[in-house]
Design a protein around this motif. Structure first.
Motif, PDB file in Angstrom:
ATOM      1  N   ASP C 103      -8.416  51.452  47.574  1.00 57.65           N
ATOM      2  CA  ASP C 103      -8.634  52.034  48.892  1.00 57.65           C
ATOM      3  C   ASP C 103      -9.734  51.274  49.638  1.00 57.65           C
ATOM      4  O   ASP C 103      -9.614  51.000  50.843  1.00 57.65           O
ATOM      5  CB  ASP C 103      -9.046  53.509  48.760  1.00 57.65           C
ATOM      6  N   ASP C 125       1.544  48.415  54.270  1.00 55.20           N
ATOM      7  CA  ASP C 125       0.608  48.397  53.148  1.00 55.20           C
ATOM      8  C   ASP C 125       1.344  48.739  51.865  1.00 55.20           C
ATOM      9  O   ASP C 125       1.760  49.880  51.662  1.00 55.20           O
ATOM     10  CB  ASP C 125      -0.536  49.388  53.391  1.00 55.20           C
ATOM     11  N   CYS C 126       1.497  47.762  50.997  1.00 49.78           N
ATOM     12  CA  CYS C 126       2.196  47.964  49.721  1.00 49.78           C
ATOM     13  C   CYS C 126       1.236  48.344  48.601  1.00 49.78           C
ATOM     14  O   CYS C 126       1.658  48.586  47.471  1.00 49.78           O
ATOM     15  CB  CYS C 126       2.958  46.698  49.343  1.00 49.78           C
ATOM     16  N   THR C 128      -1.243  50.598  46.273  1.00 50.48           N
ATOM     17  CA  THR C 128      -1.225  52.001  45.877  1.00 50.48           C
ATOM     18  C   THR C 128      -2.583  52.591  46.218  1.00 50.48           C
ATOM     19  O   THR C 128      -3.584  52.235  45.605  1.00 50.48           O
ATOM     20  CB  THR C 128      -0.942  52.147  44.375  1.00 50.48           C
ATOM     21  N   SER C 134      -3.910  56.123  53.849  1.00 50.67           N
ATOM     22  CA  SER C 134      -2.732  55.693  54.611  1.00 50.67           C
ATOM     23  C   SER C 134      -2.660  56.425  55.944  1.00 50.67           C
ATOM     24  O   SER C 134      -2.431  55.815  56.991  1.00 50.67           O
ATOM     25  CB  SER C 134      -1.448  55.980  53.815  1.00 50.67           C
ATOM     26  N   HIS C 138      -2.788  54.901  59.711  1.00 53.29           N
ATOM     27  CA  HIS C 138      -1.652  55.146  60.606  1.00 53.29           C
ATOM     28  C   HIS C 138      -2.142  55.659  61.955  1.00 53.29           C
ATOM     29  O   HIS C 138      -1.747  55.165  63.025  1.00 53.29           O
ATOM     30  CB  HIS C 138      -0.679  56.147  59.977  1.00 53.29           C
ATOM     31  N   ASP C 150       2.972  53.007  55.045  1.00 50.55           N
ATOM     32  CA  ASP C 150       2.590  52.940  53.643  1.00 50.55           C
ATOM     33  C   ASP C 150       3.855  52.715  52.830  1.00 50.55           C
ATOM     34  O   ASP C 150       4.848  53.439  52.988  1.00 50.55           O
ATOM     35  CB  ASP C 150       1.827  54.175  53.177  1.00 50.55           C
ATOM     36  N   PRO C 152       4.077  51.717  49.072  1.00 52.00           N
ATOM     37  CA  PRO C 152       3.760  51.310  47.699  1.00 52.00           C
ATOM     38  C   PRO C 152       5.043  51.065  46.912  1.00 52.00           C
ATOM     39  O   PRO C 152       6.111  51.576  47.272  1.00 52.00           O
ATOM     40  CB  PRO C 152       2.979  52.506  47.147  1.00 52.00           C
ATOM     41  N   SER C 171       5.947  56.756  57.136  1.00 50.12           N
ATOM     42  CA  SER C 171       5.446  56.355  58.455  1.00 50.12           C
ATOM     43  C   SER C 171       6.034  57.285  59.503  1.00 50.12           C
ATOM     44  O   SER C 171       6.713  58.263  59.182  1.00 50.12           O
ATOM     45  CB  SER C 171       5.824  54.908  58.768  1.00 50.12           C
ATOM     46  N   GLY C 200       1.790  58.455  55.113  1.00 56.27           N
ATOM     47  CA  GLY C 200       1.168  58.831  53.848  1.00 56.27           C
ATOM     48  C   GLY C 200       2.150  59.342  52.815  1.00 56.27           C
ATOM     49  O   GLY C 200       1.784  59.497  51.646  1.00 56.27           O
ATOM     50  N   ALA C 203       2.819  56.870  49.922  1.00 57.50           N
ATOM     51  CA  ALA C 203       1.696  56.903  48.979  1.00 57.50           C
ATOM     52  C   ALA C 203       1.736  58.170  48.131  1.00 57.50           C
ATOM     53  O   ALA C 203       1.516  58.136  46.917  1.00 57.50           O
ATOM     54  CB  ALA C 203       0.380  56.822  49.746  1.00 57.50           C
TER      55      ALA C 203
END
Lengths: 332, 332, 332, 332
Positions: C103, C125-126, C128, C134, C138, C150, C152, C171, C200, C203
């Motif tokens: 983070d 954003d890949c 974790t 996230s 956003h 996000d 992951p 998203s 989020g 994630a």
């Protein structure tokens, strides 16, 4: 604190019981024989104290030949067999003390002894076992006119050698009160005799105390580890906790941090040698957890700590003082 | 125990500091203004003690209008806004005390205050926060020539009202030693000031103590529940534990069993009203667990207890004394 | 299962997007530049797949010089600095992909990039990270007219190399739906793109899945250990569980028992090399537990497993597949 | 999967065993009597299936008069007493099936029955008990020339009624293989017979499976709770997990979230009615934990879940499907 009898004075015992006992000794020799079964790290020094300091005739037995040899070397008379103890026509023991490693051992020994125990024999079980086991034997022996007392101890090997053990005693209170020989015999081996209530209550109190003690120690171990990682001096941390709500035996007397323990030379200062072993704490926690299960009592923290000690034992730490949990949590 | 200063004597304080302060008071009035931010259950009585018992000028602020009104009723001068506190051209405070509910609140308030704090301002944060938060603000303020002190308290609302709080103090030791005003100010609100080491160590010690305390309480709760289920009288059980290795504040002073608590009139005797709330213990445990995570310290028992308190809180027990865990474990 | 888009056909992508992209490519070259930040074990092969298989211009960056050298060797263009990425006057990237370890790293990189990102830039954003992180990015980027997604992944290093990753995507759904370039770009690196809901949610789903997975693995580890101790053949035990309610990926595909794993050559058969590392599982569990704490969700089992992995990591098992918990529990 | 015999075809059984049995039936009626002990929720429908679908003579018994009445209503012949079952001079049963609630009940019934069982009697214990109990009775009966088989079931009350139970079978493999009547009898009550190995292995496999299942369910409950708190649609979350590594029976078939369960009408959609009860899962976990303790196997997660179910049971959730853990964790 009037329920806690302090056996501080040997003189007092002599005055109160001693003469009587010696007179009984000649006229009714059966009062004088005490059988002592289980001659391990704890049992042997207890038996030695009783045999050498009192006027009772002590007859001991153990399944281990080594233990029997050690007992003979220490001047204790040993019985040829477990079965032979009750059969002795001259001196059937008026009291049997057991100090055994497990519920199964107590069940096995008591099954043999109870089958031909004469009425009025007293059985004092100093083993740490399940309260259920204690209650079952109390009830079974009451039917034969005998008294069974659960009297597990605290104080460790040192307490056993110094005769400073604490006995947590559970039994039929009325019968216990009138049977002065029990107090007398125990006072040769310990310095405190604490009546805890009815049958099984001695066993129960011991488990409860050690359950609370394990949680206390786990908390101190985690606090000491966290504090050190956060840059706090371990001596300051323990000192502050000892003036605050976290004050406890595990912080003050038996602190698990080697640096702190150096001052008191407690086990953590000596690579956790001596003290109360991880294996024994694990045993007590498992008995507590088992008692919880059988009585629908939730013990989530006791369970969690029991499993930590289980893992510590699997990792070879079983013989070290239970403060070694601090090192186990560090990955040592 | 020479590191623990006891602020027992008001007279002594007057003799040592009082004259000086009063002289400073006239010649350099800036020494006399203390800003107090956070007027909740703890902050308000602390501010009242400081304002009414000392000669300092206290200017207080809180985001809650209700809290501000209560403060004014109690005779405390309130600032029109947080931003206005440092801007006051006549009396910029030489000291700022914060008593806030969370790390986020401390970050937010300190961001505003630190931006225009004149050099030599002292910041005393009495909030319970993460040691990392404390250290960060210490470093940030050191760059501005200010001193930040973490000084979380124990003693609860009663201690705040009676001015008997304990302060666990962490900061730059040399600077702390020469800044007598800090000791002086704290001594109007508490009776013990314990230096714990460098920046963040006060916060760390508080978390460690409460982590150990939670484990201790959990152990006592489980032991009391198990004992009662096994038929042991709760009073006997607690009494025996208090003469043995399980002796602790949670057993002796704040026993979670209502029957036992009746004697001391502690929270468990009053449906767990008063005392140290489940919510606050949960907060402290979560801070400890978070600190453990950030420092690779394993806290399996702290984590487990934290989750139990989390569940108890979800079940509506958050405002009760943390001894209510005993009832939670019973399914109440 | 219509919400799961399978990017099975490169041909299809060419037909649907390819021409368009190539045309855009000449007329509006800005559509073609993708910045890729974070070139670790996962990021580098992902960037290589995107750079070599698609027509996008990939510009990469990492704080590690070694990583930059490896990227250059693999034929990827690297940026001189993080700050330089958005400042490039010729080819400001229309999309930024991040694959970062924490983070804090995401916060740090996004702070720099978002400060001068032109409107309509997409951020994928890949990493974790916490769902809160996230969501915050956003919202911050939405204010600048940018889209933050996000996304992951699961599938590990092998999936990254083989471009068979699964992306869990969260998203603004409407904006995500109309931004085909995102689907296109991701499909060069993975084989499944799973919309999980709002910002989020990608994630969140990743953390939830791995929380459930950890519990499943812990259960299988304990069951395999218990079964073997009770004399059950490990192969029979796993086979029966796989036909029953305990059937799971951790039992069938990634069984933690070396004997069972031999058949599938999964990590446990190779001293737990390869697979999903204990360290990464610990990280995900700590994110889950942190999210639980911030949202008043009780996660007692997630917490307990997190602490077990913490202890296993402290004992040096961090780089081994998370099935090594079986050995940790045995005291290995 | 050749070790798993599927009893799919009644016709096949008739062809293989049926004629033989019918011939035995007339010439040696003793082969045809099966005693069935324990007529609870599971036992009664099992006994009914055996009595009504096969040619065996079923003689049943239970300590509950209500259960006996229900059995008689269902057309099953009941014995006057437990002791009378073996004493019947005309039709001593060649096989005894037990379906009892606890180790203690099995010990008690088997003590009576084994005392006068003729050689070659087969005992099939379908109860869920400790593997130690199973092994002890296996050994005790082997000395009398009898075969004891542990054959606990999965499939619940519905499986018992529909004769679709799975039997996990442990015994002396050679003797089991040659005793076709066992397979035949079991196939009237279930659809799968899974040999698990030697004596006690059926009991062991059942406990291991349910231990793993409990961890799986706990993980899904925590993941569903966390996901919902983070704003993820429960249906999406479960759907994604079911395409990923968290896929499992507890997520797919018996999802504990009411919204998700609505689609499959599984217990969580009906206030957790039906399904596998919390009480029974607690019992199995306690057996597993007990077996772990007796065999030095660390089961920290099994223990932790066991205590959660214990608390859920204390809170009155014992009769609900074990997915109710989701609600318990929410403070419901």
């Amino acid at each position: 604190m009037n329920r806690i009898f302090s056996a501080s004075s040997r003189l007092m015992r002599r005055l109160v019981f001693g003469g009587g006992r010696r007179q009984f000794s000649s006229s009714s020799p059966s009062y004088d024989t005490v059988a002592f079964l289980g001659l391990g790290n704890m049992g042997l020094p207890m038996a030695v104290n009783l045999a050498t300091k009192s006027d009772y005739t002590v007859v001991a037995f153990d399944v281990s030949t080594d233990a029997l040899n050690s007992a003979e070397k220490a001047g204790i008379r040993v019985a040829p067999s477990l079965e032979g103890i009750m059969d002795n026509p001259q001196t059937p023991p008026s009291m049997v003390i057991t100090m055994l490693p497990s519920d199964a051992a107590v069940d096995s020994v008591m099954s043999i002894l109870s089958s031909n125990a004469p009425p009025n024999t007293s059985f004092i079980d100093c083993s740490t076992v399940s309260p259920t086991t204690s209650r079952q034997w109390h009830d079974a022996l009451a039917e034969k006119g005998c008294l069974f007392v659960d009297a597990p101890v605290s104080g460790g090997v040192k307490g056993a050698k110094d005769a400073t053990l604490t006995f947590m005693v559970g039994s039929d209170s009325a019968k216990l009160a009138e049977n002065w020989m029990i107090h007398c015999v125990l006072s040769y081996m310990g310095s405190r005799i604490i009546p805890c209530g009815g049958p099984g209550s001695g066993a129960a109190v011991k488990l409860c105390n050690n359950l609370a003690l394990a949680a206390q120690m786990a908390g101190i171990c985690e606090a000491m580890n966290l504090g050190e990682a956060l840059g706090v001096d371990p001596n300051i941390l323990s000192e502050v906790m000892n003036t605050s709500t976290a004050k406890s035996w595990s912080c003050e007397v038996n602190n698990p941090h080697p640096t702190v323990a150096a001052a008191t030379k407690s086990p953590a200062s000596k690579d956790y040698q001596g003290g109360f072993s991880t294996k024994l704490m694990l045993k007590d926690l498992q008995l507590a957890v088992g008692a919880g299960r059988n009585n629908q009592v939730a013990l989530p923290i006791g369970c969690a700590i029991s499993e930590l000690y289980n893992m510590a034992d699997l990792r070879g730490l079983g013989d070290k003082d239970f403060g070694v949990l601090l090192q186990f949590l560090r990955g040592k």
